[in-house]
Design an enzyme around this catalytic site. Structure first.
Site, PDB file in Angstrom:
ATOM      1  NE  ARG A 224     -24.221  56.109  54.672  1.00  0.00           N
ATOM      2  CZ  ARG A 224     -23.417  55.289  55.336  1.00  0.00           C
ATOM      3  NH1 ARG A 224     -22.864  55.685  56.468  1.00  0.00           N
ATOM      4  NH2 ARG A 224     -23.145  54.088  54.876  1.00  0.00           N
ATOM      5  CG  ASP A 248     -16.042  62.560  58.213  1.00  0.00           C
ATOM      6  OD1 ASP A 248     -14.801  62.467  58.378  1.00  0.00           O
ATOM      7  OD2 ASP A 248     -16.863  61.863  58.843  1.00  0.00           O
ATOM      8  CD  GLU A 253     -16.343  56.404  53.385  1.00  0.00           C
ATOM      9  OE1 GLU A 253     -16.187  55.644  54.376  1.00  0.00           O
ATOM     10  OE2 GLU A 253     -17.064  57.409  53.424  1.00  0.00           O
ATOM     11  CG  HIS A 272     -16.928  57.456  57.399  1.00  0.00           C
ATOM     12  ND1 HIS A 272     -17.625  56.676  56.514  1.00  0.00           N
ATOM     13  CD2 HIS A 272     -17.823  57.805  58.359  1.00  0.00           C
ATOM     14  CE1 HIS A 272     -18.884  56.545  56.900  1.00  0.00           C
ATOM     15  NE2 HIS A 272     -19.029  57.227  58.029  1.00  0.00           N
ATOM     16  CB  SER A 274     -17.680  63.537  61.456  1.00  0.00           C
ATOM     17  OG  SER A 274     -18.690  62.662  61.004  1.00  0.00           O
TER      18      SER A 274
END
Length: 315
Positions: A224, A248, A253, A272, A274
């Site tokens: 996170r 990632d 975001e 984000h 992965s």
């Protein structure tokens, strides 16, 4: 028997819920209508797991869903004191993302060890420059987070002949406790953050922790965004306290074009993604339908989140 109302917090593409036709009254909401519709729902499917609307829309002491499912591994985006204190059951998408994320971490490790970003840059420049790269076999990795994702990452890295250690909330066989974290990251060539975001883990990777790491170490966060103090990471990279990093996930975001992280030296930024492999949304939809069928039959639900801890307990 009254048909249960299933409320879906939407995002495109919508989940495939055809198997529930006639078995659930399916309604849809967005962030502007969620608060109005929540009290009338028996079940809430948080399909838009990037939204934080549940935190502000949760109805407190009034009528509320008996079960909330989020199509994500993390639950910090929806957990609020009222939901945590209620008798509503919360479940997550545990199991869907484990192997894809582990493969992504392995890809990042190999990408950084083999200096692939520089190879691509030199190719674009039409420059032939021979270099030596690093072996990953025999290097040490510390995986912070002992859930299924963290354990799958460790298992995947072992296949590359890396030595792995896992740090979890409580020590037990094969898992180190928090008291071992600094000692392990001080020796690690690779530090991988895969922990849930809780009050205890928020900002755990700060300037002090980056200072503990070796100058040759590389840091990867697929957990996170809030696990990392991003300014501290940018400073650690600029001052070469560590050799590189890959993020990632981020505190906020999407990452804005103005963020200094885009130009932090030695940092790989990905949006984000992965755990998102071809067909992942269908997997999430199928998982929810199977859970709904258990709930409908009165059977115990799987992937039940401990709302106080913020994750599904157990190994």
């Amino acid at each position: 028997m009254t048909t249960p109302t299933l409320l879906v917090l939407d995002t495109d593409p919508l989940p495939r819920l055809g198997r529930l036709t006639g078995r659930a009254r399916i309604e849809h909401a967005d962030e502007s209508t969620l608060a109005e519709r929540l009290p009338h729902a028996d079940v809430l499917l948080v399909w838009d797991f990037t939204s934080r609307a549940v935190r502000s829309a949760w109805p407190g002491e009034g009528p509320r869903p008996r079960w909330v499912h989020t199509a994500s591994a993390g639950v910090d985006h929806l957990m609020c004191p009222e939901l945590a204190a209620s008798d509503t059951v919360v479940t997550n998408a545990r199991g869907v993302f484990d192997q894809p994320i582990a493969e992504y971490v392995a890809a990042l490790v190999l990408t950084m060890a083999k200096d692939l970003p520089r190879t691509w840059e030199l190719q674009r420049e039409r420059t032939w420059r021979h270099r030596e790269t690093q072996r990953v076999a025999g290097t040490r990795a510390c995986v912070v987070g002992s859930g299924p994702i963290g354990r799958t990452i460790a298992r995947t890295l072992k296949a590359l002949d890396m030595t792995t250690a896992i740090v979890g909330r409580t020590p037990h066989t094969g898992i180190h406790g928090p008291d071992d974290l600094d000692r392990l990251i001080a020796r690690a060539d690779w530090v991988i953050a895969a922990a849930p975001l809780t009050e205890q883990t928020h900002g755990m990777f700060d300037a002090r922790r980056f200072g503990v790491m070796q100058p040759s170490a590389r840091f990867i966060n697929i957990g996170r965004g809030g696990l990392v103090v991003e300014d501290a990471l940018a400073e650690a990279l600029a001052k070469r306290w560590i050799a590189g990093a890959a993020l990632d996930v981020f505190e906020h975001e999407p990452l804005t074009p103005e963020s200094p992280l885009w130009e932090a030296p030695g940092l790989i930024v990905s949006p984000h993604m992965s755990g998102d492999t071809v067909g992942w949304r269908d997997q999430l939809g199928t998982q929810f339908v199977e859970l709904y069928e258990r709930w409908e039959a009165g059977r115990p639900l799987l992937n039940v989140v401990d709302k106080k801890r913020g994750y599904v307990p157990g190994r």
